[in-house]
Design an enzyme around this catalytic site. Sequence first.
Site, PDB file in Angstrom:
ATOM      1  N   CYS A  14       0.375 -29.106  -8.416  1.00 15.51           N
ATOM      2  CA  CYS A  14       1.743 -28.865  -7.909  1.00 15.51           C
ATOM      3  C   CYS A  14       2.671 -28.565  -9.085  1.00 15.51           C
ATOM      4  CB  CYS A  14       2.223 -30.106  -7.152  1.00 15.51           C
ATOM      5  SG  CYS A  14       3.973 -30.032  -6.743  1.00 15.51           S
TER       6      CYS A  14
ATOM      7  N   GLN B   6      16.056 -41.929  -8.881  1.00 11.13           N
ATOM      8  CA  GLN B   6      16.292 -40.517  -8.532  1.00 11.13           C
ATOM      9  C   GLN B   6      15.098 -39.694  -9.030  1.00 11.13           C
ATOM     10  OE1 GLN B   6      19.074 -39.918  -6.821  1.00 11.13           O
ATOM     11  NE2 GLN B   6      20.492 -41.555  -7.370  1.00 11.13           N
TER      12      GLN B   6
ATOM     13  N   PHE C  49      25.015 -50.396  -3.649  1.00  6.89           N
ATOM     14  CA  PHE C  49      23.692 -49.763  -3.548  1.00  6.89           C
ATOM     15  C   PHE C  49      23.318 -49.269  -4.959  1.00  6.89           C
ATOM     16  CE2 PHE C  49      26.145 -48.954   0.338  1.00  6.89           C
ATOM     17  CZ  PHE C  49      25.348 -49.511   1.309  1.00  6.89           C
TER      18      PHE C  49
ATOM     19  N   CYS D  53      22.682 -38.461  -0.528  1.00  4.67           N
ATOM     20  CA  CYS D  53      21.538 -37.537  -0.488  1.00  4.67           C
ATOM     21  C   CYS D  53      21.382 -36.955   0.918  1.00  4.67           C
ATOM     22  CB  CYS D  53      20.257 -38.248  -0.932  1.00  4.67           C
ATOM     23  SG  CYS D  53      19.816 -39.625   0.130  1.00  4.67           S
TER      24      CYS D  53
HETATM   25  C1  LIG Z   1      19.909 -43.904  -2.834  1.00  8.14           C
HETATM   26  S1  LIG Z   1      19.409 -45.393  -3.586  1.00  8.14           S
HETATM   27  C2  LIG Z   1      20.611 -45.451  -4.890  1.00  8.14           C
HETATM   28  C3  LIG Z   1      20.244 -46.272  -6.093  1.00  8.14           C
HETATM   29  C4  LIG Z   1      21.123 -46.083  -7.325  1.00  8.14           C
HETATM   30  N1  LIG Z   1      22.507 -45.903  -7.015  1.00  8.14           N
HETATM   31  C5  LIG Z   1      20.602 -44.968  -8.198  1.00  8.14           C
HETATM   32  O1  LIG Z   1      21.359 -44.074  -8.564  1.00  8.14           O
HETATM   33  O2  LIG Z   1      19.403 -45.025  -8.550  1.00  8.14           O
HETATM   34  C6  LIG Z   1      19.970 -46.590  -2.447  1.00  8.14           C
HETATM   35  C7  LIG Z   1      19.769 -48.019  -2.877  1.00  8.14           C
HETATM   36  O3  LIG Z   1      20.338 -48.866  -1.879  1.00  8.14           O
HETATM   37  C8  LIG Z   1      19.565 -50.052  -1.797  1.00  8.14           C
HETATM   38  N2  LIG Z   1      19.907 -50.671  -0.510  1.00  8.14           N
HETATM   39  C9  LIG Z   1      19.470 -50.356   0.731  1.00  8.14           C
HETATM   40  N3  LIG Z   1      20.089 -51.137   1.653  1.00  8.14           N
HETATM   41  C10 LIG Z   1      20.936 -51.954   0.986  1.00  8.14           C
HETATM   42  C11 LIG Z   1      21.872 -52.964   1.371  1.00  8.14           C
HETATM   43  N4  LIG Z   1      22.055 -53.291   2.648  1.00  8.14           N
HETATM   44  N5  LIG Z   1      22.576 -53.584   0.418  1.00  8.14           N
HETATM   45  C12 LIG Z   1      22.399 -53.270  -0.900  1.00  8.14           C
HETATM   46  N6  LIG Z   1      21.538 -52.316  -1.330  1.00  8.14           N
HETATM   47  C13 LIG Z   1      20.823 -51.663  -0.407  1.00  8.14           C
HETATM   48  C14 LIG Z   1      18.141 -49.544  -1.965  1.00  8.14           C
HETATM   49  O4  LIG Z   1      17.302 -50.606  -2.384  1.00  8.14           O
HETATM   50  C15 LIG Z   1      18.331 -48.459  -3.042  1.00  8.14           C
HETATM   51  O5  LIG Z   1      18.161 -48.991  -4.331  1.00  8.14           O
END
Ligand SMILES: C[S@@+](CC[C@H](N)C(=O)[O-])C[C@H]1O[C@@H](n2cnc3c(N)ncnc32)[C@H](O)[C@@H]1O
Length: 412
Positions: free
Chosen positions: A96, A237, A266, A371
């Site tokens: 890939c 990411q 998050f 996203c």
């Molecule tokens: C899109 S990722 C973003 C992670 C980080 N901001 C980054 O840039 O790598 C979303 C994150 O939200 C966390 N998450 C999901 N549900 C959650 C909740 N109810 N409270 C806190 N974190 C949560 C997931 O574990 C994940 O790490």
Amino acid sequence: MSVTAPPTPSCALHSAGTCRSCPHLSRPLSDQLASKQSLVASLLAEHVPAGLWEPPAASAPERFRNKAKMAVAGTLARPTLGILDGAGHGIDLRTCPLHVPAIEATLPVLADLITALGVRPYDVPSRCGELKYVLVTASPDGDLMVRFVLRSRRHLERLRAALPGLQQALPQLAVASVNIQGVHQAVIEGPEEIILTEEERLLMRLSLPTPSASTSTVRCSEDVELPLYLPTRSFFQTNTAVAEALYATARAWAQELEPARVWDLFCGVGGFALALAAPGRRVLGVEVSASAIDGARDAAALMGLNPALVRFEAGDAHVLDPDAPGADVSGVCGAQSPDLLVVNPPRRGIGEQLAARIEASGVERMLYSSCNPRTLAADLARLPSMRAVRSRLFDMFPHTDHAEVLVELVRG
Ligand SMILES: C[S@@+](CC[C@H](N)C(=O)[O-])C[C@H]1O[C@@H](n2cnc3c(N)ncnc32)[C@H](O)[C@@H]1O
């Protein structure tokens, strides 16, 4: 001066229609980006006026994916590493063109190891075999995390015994682990992870480009280093260079606002929070994964940040109020709301509850990194008192319709 567009990657599996993961692969990336920009702008048109879009951050056309989630199938003598077709048979994606070179070089070594070990690939139709997936992540330095997803602990010791040989074949192997997923055709990973190496986390040393060069994937000496510790089961990411542009843009926008208190909800392993840390600034990251929070704390220490100012707490990010029961973050930033709230939720968005809390809070400014532009649009509709002031598309997932969007919002 004429600028030559980068060539589109060549992929025999895409041309044959065998792999449909990259529907737009044969279109030049600049065309894809223009279409994606107009799609995202139209999805968000009600909330983000056309004039507020900054130029999008482009990706490299190939060799940008820092992780490979390879289903293992086929036979012991000839395992396939890739995806499964509709009947559950393996399609090999070792070549890939999206994977970074360190991953591409690793996959054949892992295929040989599977044969040498005698751990049979899991066969979905017959439900026989043991090895379900290999999950490989490569750091910007080329260091590797390799995880084997097994159906049971039956061959765990065999894998442990093979580790020295694997380390010899892959000198940049930093973390190796076994994940147990006993459920047939469930989510890829199970809850049990057994670390085989001394290291438990992969150090992802990101380099944030200066704002003017934040679409560039070339590193230069003025770039800001952002070291992040990635534990085995945490989110990261997928496109390292575009993630660097995303964090750099958030950092640049935040610097203009000069907030005294920032919350990153998050926060995962702390990308936004740590990129936004600055002398004297109070930063709080909240994330549900305790191991991601441990990683964020250790990265903050590695960066020499004051733990009294830069804090990470495991918890539910939907609980915005630091004094709410269960939030357990009282006193971290005082009882005051942050001057800048960063949210980067999973694809489903922040949802009604958190949006209502933000509406009712004293938060004046927000950065929303999403996203999923569709759930972003729904969330922006739930935040009627917040108004977009600028926005940018990040091409985190080239050759697909997926898009990462950063929007800055102010109250009023
Ligand atoms: C899109 S990722 C973003 C992670 C980080 N901001 C980054 O840039 O790598 C979303 C994150 O939200 C966390 N998450 C999901 N549900 C959650 C909740 N109810 N409270 C806190 N974190 C949560 C997931 O574990 C994940 O790490």
